[in-house]
Design a protein around this motif. Structure first.
Motif, PDB file in Angstrom:
ATOM      1  N   ALA A 158      50.381  -3.693 -21.901  1.00 39.07           N
ATOM      2  CA  ALA A 158      51.767  -3.347 -22.233  1.00 39.07           C
ATOM      3  C   ALA A 158      51.976  -1.845 -22.351  1.00 39.07           C
ATOM      4  CB  ALA A 158      52.174  -4.031 -23.534  1.00 39.07           C
ATOM      5  N   THR A 159      50.919  -1.097 -22.671  1.00 40.58           N
ATOM      6  CA  THR A 159      51.067   0.356 -22.760  1.00 40.58           C
ATOM      7  C   THR A 159      51.307   0.973 -21.393  1.00 40.58           C
ATOM      8  OG1 THR A 159      48.682   0.733 -22.597  1.00 40.58           O
ATOM      9  CG2 THR A 159      49.630   0.511 -24.814  1.00 40.58           C
ATOM     10  N   ASN A 160      50.773   0.356 -20.334  1.00 36.82           N
ATOM     11  CA  ASN A 160      50.929   0.883 -18.977  1.00 36.82           C
ATOM     12  C   ASN A 160      52.068   0.201 -18.221  1.00 36.82           C
ATOM     13  OD1 ASN A 160      48.670   2.542 -19.335  1.00 36.82           O
ATOM     14  ND2 ASN A 160      47.305   0.897 -18.732  1.00 36.82           N
ATOM     15  N   THR A 161      52.083  -1.135 -18.262  1.00 37.81           N
ATOM     16  CA  THR A 161      53.097  -1.905 -17.532  1.00 37.81           C
ATOM     17  C   THR A 161      53.636  -3.010 -18.431  1.00 37.81           C
ATOM     18  OG1 THR A 161      51.313  -3.207 -16.575  1.00 37.81           O
ATOM     19  CG2 THR A 161      52.198  -1.458 -15.206  1.00 37.81           C
ATOM     20  N   PRO A 162      54.633  -2.685 -19.233  1.00 33.63           N
ATOM     21  CA  PRO A 162      55.147  -3.669 -20.191  1.00 33.63           C
ATOM     22  C   PRO A 162      55.751  -4.905 -19.536  1.00 33.63           C
ATOM     23  CG  PRO A 162      56.437  -1.629 -20.261  1.00 33.63           C
ATOM     24  CD  PRO A 162      55.285  -1.382 -19.364  1.00 33.63           C
ATOM     25  N   VAL A 163      56.333  -4.760 -18.350  1.00 34.51           N
ATOM     26  CA  VAL A 163      56.940  -5.916 -17.689  1.00 34.51           C
ATOM     27  C   VAL A 163      55.865  -6.930 -17.299  1.00 34.51           C
ATOM     28  CG1 VAL A 163      58.269  -6.680 -15.679  1.00 34.51           C
ATOM     29  CG2 VAL A 163      58.904  -4.575 -16.866  1.00 34.51           C
ATOM     30  N   ALA A 164      54.751  -6.437 -16.755  1.00 32.52           N
ATOM     31  CA  ALA A 164      53.655  -7.338 -16.385  1.00 32.52           C
ATOM     32  C   ALA A 164      53.067  -8.010 -17.620  1.00 32.52           C
ATOM     33  CB  ALA A 164      52.570  -6.567 -15.635  1.00 32.52           C
ATOM     34  N   ALA A 165      52.931  -7.261 -18.711  1.00 28.97           N
ATOM     35  CA  ALA A 165      52.392  -7.840 -19.942  1.00 28.97           C
ATOM     36  C   ALA A 165      53.325  -8.911 -20.481  1.00 28.97           C
ATOM     37  CB  ALA A 165      52.180  -6.746 -20.990  1.00 28.97           C
ATOM     38  N   LEU A 166      54.626  -8.650 -20.433  1.00 24.09           N
ATOM     39  CA  LEU A 166      55.594  -9.636 -20.902  1.00 24.09           C
ATOM     40  C   LEU A 166      55.565 -10.896 -20.035  1.00 24.09           C
ATOM     41  CD1 LEU A 166      57.874 -10.307 -22.877  1.00 24.09           C
ATOM     42  CD2 LEU A 166      59.463  -9.239 -21.260  1.00 24.09           C
ATOM     43  N   LEU A 167      55.425 -10.715 -18.738  1.00 25.06           N
ATOM     44  CA  LEU A 167      55.347 -11.859 -17.826  1.00 25.06           C
ATOM     45  C   LEU A 167      54.113 -12.705 -18.109  1.00 25.06           C
ATOM     46  CD1 LEU A 167      56.432 -13.375 -15.330  1.00 25.06           C
ATOM     47  CD2 LEU A 167      55.048 -11.828 -13.946  1.00 25.06           C
ATOM     48  N   LEU A 168      52.964 -12.053 -18.282  1.00 25.91           N
ATOM     49  CA  LEU A 168      51.727 -12.793 -18.563  1.00 25.91           C
ATOM     50  C   LEU A 168      51.791 -13.486 -19.922  1.00 25.91           C
ATOM     51  CD1 LEU A 168      49.012 -10.325 -17.232  1.00 25.91           C
ATOM     52  CD2 LEU A 168      49.719 -12.484 -16.217  1.00 25.91           C
ATOM     53  N   ALA A 169      52.334 -12.793 -20.930  1.00 30.83           N
ATOM     54  CA  ALA A 169      52.463 -13.416 -22.247  1.00 30.83           C
ATOM     55  C   ALA A 169      53.384 -14.620 -22.176  1.00 30.83           C
ATOM     56  CB  ALA A 169      52.990 -12.390 -23.254  1.00 30.83           C
ATOM     57  N   SER A 170      54.464 -14.489 -21.421  1.00 34.51           N
ATOM     58  CA  SER A 170      55.384 -15.625 -21.260  1.00 34.51           C
ATOM     59  C   SER A 170      54.699 -16.797 -20.578  1.00 34.51           C
ATOM     60  CB  SER A 170      56.605 -15.194 -20.439  1.00 34.51           C
ATOM     61  OG  SER A 170      57.281 -14.154 -21.076  1.00 34.51           O
ATOM     62  N   LEU A 171      53.910 -16.505 -19.561  1.00 33.72           N
ATOM     63  CA  LEU A 171      53.203 -17.581 -18.851  1.00 33.72           C
ATOM     64  C   LEU A 171      52.246 -18.327 -19.773  1.00 33.72           C
ATOM     65  CD1 LEU A 171      52.310 -16.023 -15.379  1.00 33.72           C
ATOM     66  CD2 LEU A 171      53.784 -17.986 -15.812  1.00 33.72           C
ATOM     67  N   THR A 172      51.462 -17.567 -20.518  1.00 32.21           N
ATOM     68  CA  THR A 172      50.441 -18.221 -21.344  1.00 32.21           C
ATOM     69  C   THR A 172      51.045 -19.000 -22.517  1.00 32.21           C
ATOM     70  OG1 THR A 172      48.239 -17.878 -22.274  1.00 32.21           O
ATOM     71  CG2 THR A 172      49.914 -16.327 -22.952  1.00 32.21           C
ATOM     72  N   VAL A 173      52.241 -18.614 -22.961  1.00 35.19           N
ATOM     73  CA  VAL A 173      52.896 -19.346 -24.053  1.00 35.19           C
ATOM     74  C   VAL A 173      53.758 -20.487 -23.509  1.00 35.19           C
ATOM     75  CG1 VAL A 173      54.612 -19.134 -25.886  1.00 35.19           C
ATOM     76  CG2 VAL A 173      52.836 -17.407 -25.660  1.00 35.19           C
ATOM     77  N   LEU A 174      54.491 -20.201 -22.444  1.00 31.13           N
ATOM     78  CA  LEU A 174      55.449 -21.185 -21.945  1.00 31.13           C
ATOM     79  C   LEU A 174      54.805 -22.342 -21.193  1.00 31.13           C
ATOM     80  CD1 LEU A 174      58.406 -18.916 -20.781  1.00 31.13           C
ATOM     81  CD2 LEU A 174      58.235 -20.315 -22.837  1.00 31.13           C
ATOM     82  N   ALA A 175      53.660 -22.123 -20.554  1.00 29.60           N
ATOM     83  CA  ALA A 175      53.028 -23.220 -19.804  1.00 29.60           C
ATOM     84  C   ALA A 175      52.721 -24.422 -20.700  1.00 29.60           C
ATOM     85  CB  ALA A 175      51.777 -22.723 -19.079  1.00 29.60           C
ATOM     86  N   PRO A 176      52.006 -24.248 -21.839  1.00 28.17           N
ATOM     87  CA  PRO A 176      51.772 -25.420 -22.688  1.00 28.17           C
ATOM     88  C   PRO A 176      53.040 -25.935 -23.360  1.00 28.17           C
ATOM     89  CG  PRO A 176      50.684 -23.475 -23.604  1.00 28.17           C
ATOM     90  CD  PRO A 176      51.250 -23.088 -22.292  1.00 28.17           C
ATOM     91  N   LEU A 177      53.985 -25.027 -23.681  1.00 26.09           N
ATOM     92  CA  LEU A 177      55.240 -25.487 -24.284  1.00 26.09           C
ATOM     93  C   LEU A 177      56.054 -26.302 -23.311  1.00 26.09           C
ATOM     94  CD1 LEU A 177      56.481 -22.411 -26.359  1.00 26.09           C
ATOM     95  CD2 LEU A 177      55.527 -24.553 -27.195  1.00 26.09           C
ATOM     96  N   LEU A 178      56.100 -25.867 -22.059  1.00 23.84           N
ATOM     97  CA  LEU A 178      56.826 -26.626 -21.050  1.00 23.84           C
ATOM     98  C   LEU A 178      56.178 -27.985 -20.823  1.00 23.84           C
ATOM     99  CD1 LEU A 178      59.187 -26.476 -19.043  1.00 23.84           C
ATOM    100  CD2 LEU A 178      57.579 -25.544 -17.367  1.00 23.84           C
TER     101      LEU A 178
END
Length: 195
Positions: free
Chosen positions: A169-189
């Motif tokens: 996130a310090t270098n590419t916050p958009v990529a970090a947000l996308l990966l965090a969303s994937l790892t949280v949303l996959a099991p929730l979905l």
């Protein structure tokens, strides 16, 4: 003679609860918990049929975990080398490769283990409710860590997923947000779509 009273379960010494939670980190306890989960899968028909019926969706969630851990491990490997001015010594490259492998394996194992434990709990609840059984599960973080035996995988998730995400996130916050969303949303979905 002073009156004695029996200590209720909720009044137990917090040090004993903390000791029980921390005992999960012993290598013998970790090996036992992993073995118990494998044995449960082999012997519990409800758990096995629950997983078999949803195999393709489960594979998709596990592939998301593999993707996230792969990107994070590559990020860690390049960041360790980038933080040191050129020329990079060989031992540091080897250390970066080793750290990257630890992040990859630790991230996948921890995420999959927590996901499988949640599946096992859901399969057990569905099996009990189909037989008319009601089991009261204590609420809160401390009972969750104590009874679910998930302290070690959560530590791995923090070390191998959350920290590398913070570095990314310090270098590419958009990529970090996308990966965090994937790892949280996959099991929730999966949980929301699961009947």
């Amino acid at each position: 003679m002073p009156a004695t009273r029996t200590m209720k379960h909720s009044e137990r010494d917090p040090r004993s609860t903390t000791g029980e939670i921390l005992s999960q980190l012993r290598p013998r306890s970790l090996a036992r918990d992993g073995r118990d989960l494998v044995v449960k899968f082999q012997n519990d028909d409800a758990f096995r049929s629950y997983v078999a019926y949803r195999a393709w969706a489960l594979i998709a969630v596990v592939l998301v975990f593999v993707l996230v851990s792969t990107v994070l491990s590559v990020t860690v490997m390049f960041d360790v080398v980038r933080w040191v001015p050129a020329p990079t010594p060989f031992w540091l490259r080897a250390l970066a490769l080793l750290l990257s492998a630890v992040v990859w394996v630790g991230g996948i194992v921890a995420q999959v283990y927590l996901f499988v434990l949640s599946l096992e709990g859901k399969a057990a609840r569905l099996d009990r409710s189909s037989r008319g059984m009601v089991v009261a599960v204590p609420k809160g973080l401390v009972p969750y860590l104590k009874y679910s035996r998930t302290l070690a995988p959560w530590i791995l998730v923090v070390a191998c997923v959350a920290l590398p995400l913070a570095v990314l996130a310090t270098n590419t916050p958009v990529a970090a947000l996308l990966l965090a969303s994937l790892t949280v949303l996959a099991p929730l979905l999966f949980s929301r779509l699961d009947p």
